[in-house]
Design a protein around this motif. Structure first.
Motif, PDB file in Angstrom:
ATOM      1  N   UNK A  96      -9.471  60.086  63.603  1.00  0.00           N
ATOM      2  CA  UNK A  96     -10.575  60.403  62.693  1.00  0.00           C
ATOM      3  C   UNK A  96     -10.653  61.916  62.488  1.00  0.00           C
ATOM      4  N   UNK A  97     -10.833  62.333  61.227  1.00  0.00           N
ATOM      5  CA  UNK A  97     -10.909  63.758  60.917  1.00  0.00           C
ATOM      6  C   UNK A  97     -12.336  64.134  60.530  1.00  0.00           C
ATOM      7  N   UNK A  98     -12.675  65.435  60.628  1.00  0.00           N
ATOM      8  CA  UNK A  98     -14.058  65.835  60.328  1.00  0.00           C
ATOM      9  C   UNK A  98     -14.505  65.465  58.910  1.00  0.00           C
ATOM     10  N   UNK A  99     -13.565  65.430  57.964  1.00  0.00           N
ATOM     11  CA  UNK A  99     -13.983  65.085  56.602  1.00  0.00           C
ATOM     12  C   UNK A  99     -13.962  63.571  56.339  1.00  0.00           C
ATOM     13  N   UNK A 100     -13.693  62.770  57.362  1.00  0.00           N
ATOM     14  CA  UNK A 100     -13.839  61.314  57.238  1.00  0.00           C
ATOM     15  C   UNK A 100     -15.324  60.987  57.367  1.00  0.00           C
ATOM     16  N   UNK A 101     -15.962  60.644  56.260  1.00  0.00           N
ATOM     17  CA  UNK A 101     -17.408  60.423  56.307  1.00  0.00           C
ATOM     18  C   UNK A 101     -17.707  58.994  56.770  1.00  0.00           C
ATOM     19  N   UNK A 102     -17.138  58.039  56.033  1.00  0.00           N
ATOM     20  CA  UNK A 102     -17.267  56.625  56.406  1.00  0.00           C
ATOM     21  C   UNK A 102     -15.868  56.025  56.409  1.00  0.00           C
ATOM     22  N   UNK A 103     -15.511  55.355  57.483  1.00  0.00           N
ATOM     23  CA  UNK A 103     -14.152  54.823  57.590  1.00  0.00           C
ATOM     24  C   UNK A 103     -14.178  53.330  57.894  1.00  0.00           C
ATOM     25  N   UNK A 104     -13.537  52.562  57.020  1.00  0.00           N
ATOM     26  CA  UNK A 104     -13.307  51.141  57.284  1.00  0.00           C
ATOM     27  C   UNK A 104     -12.007  51.038  58.065  1.00  0.00           C
ATOM     28  N   UNK A 105     -12.087  50.432  59.230  1.00  0.00           N
ATOM     29  CA  UNK A 105     -10.962  50.400  60.166  1.00  0.00           C
ATOM     30  C   UNK A 105     -10.663  48.916  60.462  1.00  0.00           C
ATOM     31  N   UNK A 106      -9.701  48.353  59.727  1.00  0.00           N
ATOM     32  CA  UNK A 106      -9.295  46.946  59.859  1.00  0.00           C
ATOM     33  C   UNK A 106     -10.481  45.981  59.750  1.00  0.00           C
ATOM     34  N   UNK A 107     -11.313  46.193  58.740  1.00  0.00           N
ATOM     35  CA  UNK A 107     -12.536  45.393  58.616  1.00  0.00           C
ATOM     36  C   UNK A 107     -12.242  44.027  57.976  1.00  0.00           C
ATOM     37  N   UNK A 108     -12.689  42.981  58.638  1.00  0.00           N
ATOM     38  CA  UNK A 108     -12.648  41.655  58.022  1.00  0.00           C
ATOM     39  C   UNK A 108     -14.069  41.126  57.909  1.00  0.00           C
ATOM     40  N   UNK A 109     -14.244  40.239  56.937  1.00  0.00           N
ATOM     41  CA  UNK A 109     -15.531  39.543  56.812  1.00  0.00           C
ATOM     42  C   UNK A 109     -15.260  38.113  56.358  1.00  0.00           C
ATOM     43  N   UNK A 110     -15.781  37.192  57.120  1.00  0.00           N
ATOM     44  CA  UNK A 110     -15.635  35.783  56.754  1.00  0.00           C
ATOM     45  C   UNK A 110     -17.007  35.164  56.552  1.00  0.00           C
ATOM     46  N   UNK A 111     -17.076  34.233  55.604  1.00  0.00           N
ATOM     47  CA  UNK A 111     -18.250  33.373  55.472  1.00  0.00           C
ATOM     48  C   UNK A 111     -17.764  31.978  55.837  1.00  0.00           C
ATOM     49  N   UNK A 112     -18.236  31.445  56.932  1.00  0.00           N
ATOM     50  CA  UNK A 112     -17.708  30.162  57.408  1.00  0.00           C
ATOM     51  C   UNK A 112     -16.222  30.312  57.667  1.00  0.00           C
ATOM     52  N   UNK A 113     -15.437  29.428  57.088  1.00  0.00           N
ATOM     53  CA  UNK A 113     -13.989  29.483  57.335  1.00  0.00           C
ATOM     54  C   UNK A 113     -13.269  30.321  56.275  1.00  0.00           C
ATOM     55  N   UNK A 114     -14.028  30.886  55.324  1.00  0.00           N
ATOM     56  CA  UNK A 114     -13.382  31.637  54.242  1.00  0.00           C
ATOM     57  C   UNK A 114     -13.389  33.132  54.549  1.00  0.00           C
TER      58      UNK A 114
END
Ligand SMILES: Nc1ncnc2c1ncn2[C@@H]1O[C@H](COP(=O)(O)OP(=O)(O)OP(=O)(O)O)[C@@H](O)[C@H]1O
Ligand SMILES: [Mg+2]
Length: 267
Positions: free
Chosen positions: A10-28
């Motif tokens: 992570x660098x100082x200018x990284x404000x918000x970082x998505x890091x291997x983000x997954x999102x499931x609703x039920x099985x989807x």
């Protein structure tokens, strides 16, 4: 629970970082391992077809949804394990400009814009709230409109009121959901200018979800093409069209714009 240690990349200018983000609703699984580094003080535009997962990504970003797996680092702090109380604090770092401004039609401009202050700054007097609202409206070029009803404003003016409301709690990150949809081309270009001016004036990081490719070419430092829950391409919008990623070329070509004729307003 012990909070995860931030990774050393992570660098100082990284404000918000998505890091291997997954999102499931039920099985989807709707988000399938998103990696994005939103850089401080830049504008990121997220493009992609209907159902690609843009709104879901945005809801994870502002803490309205919890990621299923992965990390979201905000100023090097992972927000994914936080409980409701701490999340409420984190949410105040984000200002949200909703599609169609989402103003309450039965309230005056003043009451609409004052809403977040009355919720979160109960220490402020009525007069102090009003002063702050009027100052903000003036900064955004809206003069003597505080007693008007939203229905008495133009589309562009309503957008400014929505923006004023989003700025009241002095957010670090401004998130725009489809800011130009439903607006005519001229007003859309004014909204691009407004997004860019706001980034400069209020020193914010901007994240824009958009179907508007002209807007993307004008304001994006970085564009992200989302396809079926994955980042299929990323980069300066001109790199996306000149590079060798066929999916992004195809997506931009289908939008029917000619990038050469677009007057970019960021460097
Ligand atoms: N709360 C939910 N429960 C179940 N499925 C959901 C939920 N929210 C979104 N989805 C599904 O996730 C997928 C992505 O939806 P999302 O709203 O993120 O797409 P989008 O890219 O914003 O599309 P659009 O451009 O049409 O707004 C869709 O298939 C949608 O049905
Ligand atoms: Mg959406």
């Amino acid at each position: 629970m012990k909070e995860p240690t931030p990774p050393d990349w992570l660098e100082p200018d990284d404000h918000v970082v998505f890091d291997r983000v997954t999102k499931s609703f039920g099985s989807v699984q709707v988000l399938k391992g998103i990696d994005i580094r939103f850089k401080r003080h830049e504008t990121a535009v997220i493009i992609g077809g209907s159902g690609a997962g843009k709104t879901t990504l945005l809801r994870c970003l502002i803490g309205l949804e919890k990621a299923s797996t992965g990390h979201i680092w905000v100023n090097k702090r992972d927000i994914t394990p936080l409980g409701e109380f701490e999340m409420n604090e984190v949410r105040q770092k984000f200002g949200m400009v909703f599609q169609y401004a989402a103003l309450l039609d039965s309230l005056t401009v003043l009451d609409n814009v004052a809403f977040p202050l009355r919720e979160h700054r109960k220490d402020l007097s009525r007069k102090a709230v009003k002063d702050r609202v009027v100052t903000m409206l003036n900064q955004l070029g809206l003069f003597n409109k505080e007693n008007n009803m939203p229905s008495e404003l133009s589309g562009g003016q309503r957008k400014r009121v929505g923006l004023a409301r989003a700025l009241m709690l002095e957010p670090e990150v401004l998130v725009y959901d489809e800011p130009t949809s439903g607006l005519d081309p001229l007003t859309s270009r004014m909204v691009d200018d407004l997004i860019e001016e706001t980034r400069e004036k209020f020193n914010v990081t901007s994240v824009v979800i958009s179907h508007d490719m002209t807007s993307c070419f004008r304001i994006a430092h970085k564009a992200y093409l989302l396809i079926e829950g994955e980042v299929a391409a990323e980069g300066n919008p001109f790199d996306l069209i000149n590079g060798d990623n066929e999916q992004s070329k195809e997506f931009i070509r289908k939008s029917g714009i000619s990038p050469q004729s677009i007057d970019r307003i960021v460097d």
